[in-house]
Design an enzyme around this catalytic site. Structure first.
Site, short mmCIF file in Angstrom:
data_model
loop_
_atom_site.label_atom_id
_atom_site.label_comp_id
_atom_site.label_asym_id
_atom_site.label_seq_id
_atom_site.Cartn_x
_atom_site.Cartn_y
_atom_site.Cartn_z
N ASP A 17 0.87 -1.15 0.00
CA ASP A 17 0.00 0.00 0.00
C ASP A 17 0.92 1.22 0.00
OD1 ASP A 17 -3.16 0.69 1.66
OD2 ASP A 17 -2.07 1.76 0.09
C1 GLC Z 1 -4.23 4.38 -0.30
C2 GLC Z 1 -5.15 3.20 -0.11
C3 GLC Z 1 -5.12 2.22 -1.24
C4 GLC Z 1 -4.98 2.99 -2.54
C5 GLC Z 1 -3.60 3.59 -2.55
C6 GLC Z 1 -3.38 4.50 -3.77
O1 GLC Z 1 -3.52 4.63 0.87
O2 GLC Z 1 -5.02 2.47 1.12
O3 GLC Z 1 -6.32 1.45 -1.21
O4 GLC Z 1 -5.14 2.12 -3.67
O5 GLC Z 1 -3.31 4.33 -1.37
O6 GLC Z 1 -4.22 5.61 -3.69
#
Ligand code: GLC
Length: 673
Positions: free
Chosen positions: A227
């Site tokens: 993430d």
């Molecule tokens: C965020 C979210 C994830 C998302 C990523 C890109 O923190 O937790 O679900 O796809 O970052 O935006």
């Protein structure tokens, strides 16, 4: 296709981290560009070129189709709708140049306070898994990749970055992992690990979960990415088999280089990750891509899914569908409905949303008139008082009052949790005051997770859960309220009588972390165990039609393989769709088990008076539970019950199955000499 031998060490080190927020590295142009973009409710892609020209992020974001949120898609209980949502978003991805869609999320709805529940499917892992699998198949059928997320145990938003999730092995295996286990059968191009530590080790460096479980036990062979900013140390993450750190972080290069120089990380371990990135780039290059929908068709798809996901929770005296007369539509969402929950999943559309009251009026035609308040109908659920005096006059004179209330993207959002599952005080007051001047109230509820309706539920005749419907929300609500479409949604999370009744009670998460004390007893499993009533149970949803269940038949193929079938008849004069659910109950087991567990579901369209046969296969995993003593799934001999229901509490048919496996397949504690 892309040979690792053509890459320098420097290029390989850079390749296992993002080039920026959304793009992969290209090894000095040796590799094509790959673009990652959110989200489950529509493409949310920023134009890097515009950003580089200094354009503000909102203006630099492509305008795409804002689909219903996953909480609504899930309430359709229809895998065809999940597939349709996936392929619809994929067309926007193809048109805007996104190669991988960062969706779907399958985290289990452990507490209704979790800010991000609007983005997840259910409190049940079986339903979550099969709906997510279909979504992935839909997206990838168009040559766009997906990212199944957030692996794993990210069940609150409060300090999701560092709070440890302490989860026992059975709860992990039976509740928090199965949705991933089922969904990876669709071969998602990627899986995204969560921020939080799981049992003390950050997900981004949790080799047991990433390599032992996800790859080893579940057979996942795609790429595992982090993430955003979830990596604590790049060399450690790569060594523990993460493949890609997102997004770009300047320290990543030095941490990996240092790890190699120190001999902590071997080049072979780095190459393992590089090969996964090259394989992803190859998929993005070679997959067959074809846009097959227009923008208008995508809007129609959004409307179709929204219609199927709206859930009729209460309909006293058959007040719905509206038959005509003066219909006063008020509340925060009498005009436009909330698009979705806040954060990375909020798609930006340029669709000019319709107004709820106008859409209802259009559908009533000569039969009646729908209109809204003279007061300032605020879009914020916090400023009701200004409109109250105007609206109460209108409510008094109306035949029916439609109150459009709920939350929105500032109340339910990524990064933070709710502290209450009640509506705002003003909204609750608004409902109660209106009930004093008119008894025919229909509440339309816009929310991404359970709302405690108990303060006002007895003062209204109908409750329609609209959820977060995306750009087609107003049309979909009007279609359901006027009977143009017969509601067929059912709850995929329990609506409790109060927050204190939920498995986590009114706890809001402590700084140090979270011990999942309730173990496997999450959602309906909890209410069954505690013998607690819910306001509206898991699987509940009403229709304008009426369905009868009959003729349950169980056919045995082996001790653990069966086919069950039953008939559903539409005994009304209204066409409709019925969601039937199959639960399995283990009558007696050595280890404690939930009273029943969902092991099958179907959505069946039935014309008025029509009957159809529904069948489901039951296999070993339908009966098994995870036995930590043998570190494996285990079917214990004995009696089981098959429960076929219109909801988890409305069981219509039951049948018995006796399993008698050979003794050598049973563990010692069951021996009776
Ligand atoms: C965020 C979210 C994830 C998302 C990523 C890109 O923190 O937790 O679900 O796809 O970052 O935006």
């Amino acid at each position: 296709m892309y040979d690792i031998k053509n890459l320098t060490l420097d290029e390989k080190i850079k390749l296992v981290a993002g080039k920026n927020n959304w793009q992969l590295e290209t090894a000095n142009g040796k590799l094509p560009q790959v673009f990652l973009a959110d989200g489950p409710h529509g493409l949310r892609k920023v134009s890097v070129e515009k950003l580089e020209q200094g354009v503000a992020e909102k203006e630099a974001t492509y305008k795409t189709t804002a689909m219903p949120n996953i909480c609504v898609l899930s309430n359709t209980w229809n895998t065809e709708m999940a597939y349709l949502q996936g392929e619809t978003i994929a067309d926007d991805c193809l048109e805007c140049g996104a190669d991988v869609l960062l969706a779907p999320g399958v985290n289990i709805k452990r507490t209704p306070l979790c800010g991000r529940n609007f983005e997840y499917f259910s409190e049940d892992p079986y339903l979550s898994g099969y709906m997510a699998k279909a979504f992935i198949e839909g997206v990838q059928s168009k040559g766009v990749g997906t990212s199944l997320k957030h692996f794993c145990c990210n069940n609150r938003e409060y300090d999701r970055w560092t709070r440890n999730s302490e989860v026992d092995e059975r709860a992990l295996r039976e509740i928090y992992l199965p949705a991933f286990e089922i969904a990876v059968k669709a071969e998602p191009w990627t899986v995204m690990c969560s921020y939080n530590p799981v049992n003390g080790v950050y997900a981004s460096e949790n080799k047991k979960l990433l390599d032992g479980v996800l790859r080893g036990d579940f057979g996942f062979n795609g790429l595992i990415m982090s993430d955003w900013n979830a990596v604590q140390h790049s060399a450690k993450a790569i060594k523990n088999t993460l493949d890609l750190e997102m997004p770009y972080r300047p320290e990543a290069y030095t941490e990996i280089k240092q790890g190699l120089d120190d001999g902590y990380l071997t080049e072979a371990e780095l190459d393992r990750a590089v090969l996964k990135v090259l394989a992803l780039i190859e998929k993005a290059q070679t997959s067959k891509k074809e846009v097959t929908t227009t923008k208008e068709k995508r809007h129609e798809n959004a409307l179709e899914i929204a219609r199927e996901g709206i859930t009729l929770l209460k309909n006293e005296g058959g007040i719905l569908p509206l038959t005509g007369g003066n219909v006063f539509v008020s509340g925060a969402y009498a005009y436009t409905t909330p698009m979705g929950g806040g954060g990375s999943a909020l798609a930006l559309t340029d669709y000019k949303m319709k107004y709820v009251y106008e859409e209802i009026n259009a559908r009533l035609g000569e039969k009646g008139k729908a209109y809204t308040g003279k007061g300032v109908v605020s879009t914020s659920p916090f400023t009701y008082a200004w409109t109250m005096k105007h609206d109460l006059q209108e409510s008094y004179h109306a035949d029916t009052v439609v109150l459009c209330v709920g939350t929105n993207d500032t109340i339910e959002s990524e990064s933070y949790d709710r502290f209450s599952i009640r509506l705002s005080k003003q909204q609750e007051e608004y409902i109660k005051e209106t009930a004093k001047v008119n008894e025919n109230i229909v509440v339309v509820l816009f929310a991404g997770s359970a709302i405690d309706c108990s303060p006002w539920i007895d003062k209204v005749k109908a409750v329609v859960l609209a959820g977060f419907l995306g750009e087609a929300g107003s049309e979909a609500v009007a279609d359901i309220l006027t009977g143009k479409i017969n509601p067929s949604g059912k709850l995929t999370e329990t609506y409790p009588l109060c927050l204190e009744d939920t498995p986590t009670g009114d706890t809001i998460g402590t700084a140090m972390g979270e011990k999942y004390e309730e173990g496997i007893f999450v959602g309906y499993r909890w209410y069954d165990k505690k013998q607690k009533d819910a306001l509206f149970p898991f699987g509940h949803g009403l229709s304008y039609a009426k369905f009868a269940y009959s003729n349950l038949e169980i056919t045995k193929f082996s001790e653990t393989d069966y086919e069950i079938s039953y008939w559903i008849t539409n005994v009304s004069n209204v066409d409709g769709k019925e969601v039937s659910q199959v639960y399995i109950k283990d009558i007696l087991s050595t280890l404690e088990r939930p009273e029943k567990e969902l092991k099958g579901f179907a959505k069946t369209y039935l014309k008025a008076g029509e009957s159809k046969k529904v069948s489901h296969k039951l296999d070993r995993r339908s009966f098994a539970y995870f036995m930590t003593a043998i570190d494996d799934w285990y079917v214990e001999n004995g009696d089981f019950e098959v429960l076929v229901g219109a909801s988890s509490k409305d069981i219509r048919l039951t049948g018995k199955i006796q399993i008698n496996l050979p003794k050598y397949e049973q563990v010692s504690s069951h021996y009776t000499r």
